[in-house]
Design a protein around this motif. Structure first.
Motif, mmCIF file in Angstrom:
data_model
loop_
_atom_site.group_PDB
_atom_site.id
_atom_site.type_symbol
_atom_site.label_atom_id
_atom_site.label_comp_id
_atom_site.label_asym_id
_atom_site.label_seq_id
_atom_site.Cartn_x
_atom_site.Cartn_y
_atom_site.Cartn_z
ATOM 1 N N GLU A 1 -78.016 154.923 133.826
ATOM 2 C CA GLU A 1 -77.037 155.124 132.759
ATOM 3 C C GLU A 1 -75.639 155.400 133.312
ATOM 4 O OE1 GLU A 1 -77.917 154.567 129.621
ATOM 5 O OE2 GLU A 1 -79.885 154.077 130.474
ATOM 6 N N THR A 2 -75.558 155.830 134.577
ATOM 7 C CA THR A 2 -74.258 156.128 135.184
ATOM 8 C C THR A 2 -73.595 154.899 135.800
ATOM 9 O OG1 THR A 2 -75.219 156.676 137.349
ATOM 10 C CG2 THR A 2 -75.129 158.447 135.714
ATOM 11 N N ILE A 3 -74.298 153.770 135.808
ATOM 12 C CA ILE A 3 -73.756 152.551 136.407
ATOM 13 C C ILE A 3 -72.797 151.877 135.423
ATOM 14 C CG2 ILE A 3 -74.345 150.243 137.253
ATOM 15 C CD1 ILE A 3 -76.954 151.393 138.304
ATOM 16 N N PRO A 4 -71.607 151.469 135.859
ATOM 17 C CA PRO A 4 -70.627 150.835 134.952
ATOM 18 C C PRO A 4 -70.969 149.376 134.675
ATOM 19 C CG PRO A 4 -69.715 150.965 137.162
ATOM 20 C CD PRO A 4 -71.047 151.658 137.224
ATOM 21 N N SER B 1 -70.386 147.645 132.166
ATOM 22 C CA SER B 1 -69.317 146.931 131.469
ATOM 23 C C SER B 1 -68.397 146.184 132.430
ATOM 24 C CB SER B 1 -68.495 147.900 130.620
ATOM 25 O OG SER B 1 -67.926 148.921 131.428
ATOM 26 N N ASP B 2 -68.459 146.516 133.728
ATOM 27 C CA ASP B 2 -67.654 145.784 134.709
ATOM 28 C C ASP B 2 -68.080 144.316 134.803
ATOM 29 O OD1 ASP B 2 -66.417 148.154 135.173
ATOM 30 O OD2 ASP B 2 -67.228 148.479 137.186
ATOM 31 N N ARG B 3 -69.326 144.046 134.445
ATOM 32 C CA ARG B 3 -69.835 142.673 134.466
ATOM 33 C C ARG B 3 -70.406 142.348 133.082
ATOM 34 N NH1 ARG B 3 -69.180 139.254 139.134
ATOM 35 N NH2 ARG B 3 -68.018 140.633 140.538
ATOM 36 N N PRO B 4 -69.546 142.037 132.133
ATOM 37 C CA PRO B 4 -69.989 141.866 130.744
ATOM 38 C C PRO B 4 -70.962 140.713 130.531
ATOM 39 C CG PRO B 4 -67.704 141.173 131.018
ATOM 40 C CD PRO B 4 -68.099 141.847 132.286
ATOM 41 N N LEU B 5 -71.054 139.782 131.473
ATOM 42 C CA LEU B 5 -71.992 138.673 131.304
ATOM 43 C C LEU B 5 -73.433 139.084 131.585
ATOM 44 C CD1 LEU B 5 -70.011 135.661 132.828
ATOM 45 C CD2 LEU B 5 -70.260 136.334 130.434
ATOM 46 N N LEU C 1 -73.036 153.431 143.414
ATOM 47 C CA LEU C 1 -73.667 152.822 142.250
ATOM 48 C C LEU C 1 -72.716 151.890 141.498
ATOM 49 C CD1 LEU C 1 -75.728 155.821 140.801
ATOM 50 C CD2 LEU C 1 -76.635 153.731 141.844
ATOM 51 N N ALA C 2 -71.407 152.146 141.593
ATOM 52 C CA ALA C 2 -70.440 151.289 140.913
ATOM 53 C C ALA C 2 -70.478 149.856 141.441
ATOM 54 C CB ALA C 2 -69.032 151.869 141.059
ATOM 55 N N GLY C 3 -70.995 149.666 142.645
ATOM 56 C CA GLY C 3 -71.067 148.328 143.222
ATOM 57 C C GLY C 3 -72.300 147.545 142.807
#
Length: 254
Positions: free
Chosen positions: A100-103, A105-109, A71-73
């Motif tokens: 909700e568990t997906i990060p 914030s890694d892609r702030p745009l 999911l992080a991808g």
């Protein structure tokens, strides 16, 4: 009208009263045992080939698939897809607990709202509940965390699907729904609505000209999360033989 009034009107129209006890028992037994239809041999494959079959069938129906390890991808895959399609980085997202568990914030745009879709939304992100390999079809039961409008209103629908949720045949998808879904009000397993989505919306009703986006999304993109070790490709995934396209490059070996 109440349920009893509706059924009473149907009985009067059929000139028939309540069913005899033996017929009631027969119907109750059929509902309880869930007799299964035939399962096509094309769906009875090892897990890697089953997932590969699903991907091929999605692509055959004008959809696209990208595989990510977890999911992080998802944020990176989504951002790259939107950029490649020249689409805005803003989308409406299913209010699903898994998301909700997906990060993000890694892609702030990336900008999103958790809600149902509206007619002005260009991109939706839907939670994929299950998929059927034999036809490349998504099975999307309605739920608070999976609004049906996300499948209909946006021009581009992106679905996050776990590889472990891919089954071979429709019968197996229904089995899973019966096992996992329980309606507290009725005691049954059926949600209010189930949508089967095979590729983007399309129609050839007018002069046999294929038009994408006729009744729903013009694009369908699936981000496939490889959460099932048994479904990972063993070497090269099974793929159809290369075919030369008129006006395009020749197939290898030609």
């Amino acid at each position: 009208m109440t349920k009893d009034a509706i059924l009473g009107a149907i009985r009067r129209g059929l000139k028939r009263g309540p069913l005899p006890a033996d017929q009631q028992a027969m119907l109750a037994g059929r509902l309880a045992t869930h007799p299964r239809h035939l399962i096509p041999a094309r769906s009875r494959l090892p897990r890697p080939d089953q997932v590969a079959l699903f991907i091929r069938n999605v692509e055959k129906e004008f959809g696209t698939v990208e595989r990510v390890p977890d999911l992080a991808g998802v944020p990176a895959a989504l951002a790259e897809y939107l950029a490649a399609q020249n689409l805005p980085s803003r989308f409406v997202m299913a209010p699903n607990p898994e998301f909700e568990t997906i990060p993000w914030s890694d892609r702030p745009l990336l900008e999103f709202e958790r809600r149902r879709a509206e007619a002005t939304d260009q991109v939706s992100l839907q939670h994929g509940w299950a998929a059927v390999a034999e036809t490349g079809t998504l099975m999307l039961p309605s739920a608070p965390g999976r609004p049906t409008t996300l499948n209909l209103l946006a021009e581009t629908e992106v679905v996050v699907l776990r590889a472990s949720a891919i089954v071979g045949a429709y019968e197996e998808a229904w089995d899973r729904l019966r096992a996992e879904n329980q309606d507290a009000r009725s005691g049954g397993f059926m949600p209010r609505n189930i949508m089967f989505v095979t590729g983007p919306s399309r129609s050839a009703d007018i002069e046999q000209t294929l038009e994408l986006g006729a009744h729903g999304p013009r694009r369908l993109h699936i981000i496939l999360v490889d959460d099932d070790p048994a479904a990972l490709p063993m070497g090269d995934a099974v793929a159809p033989p290369p075919v030369a396209v008129p006006g395009g490059p020749a197939a290898p070996g030609d």
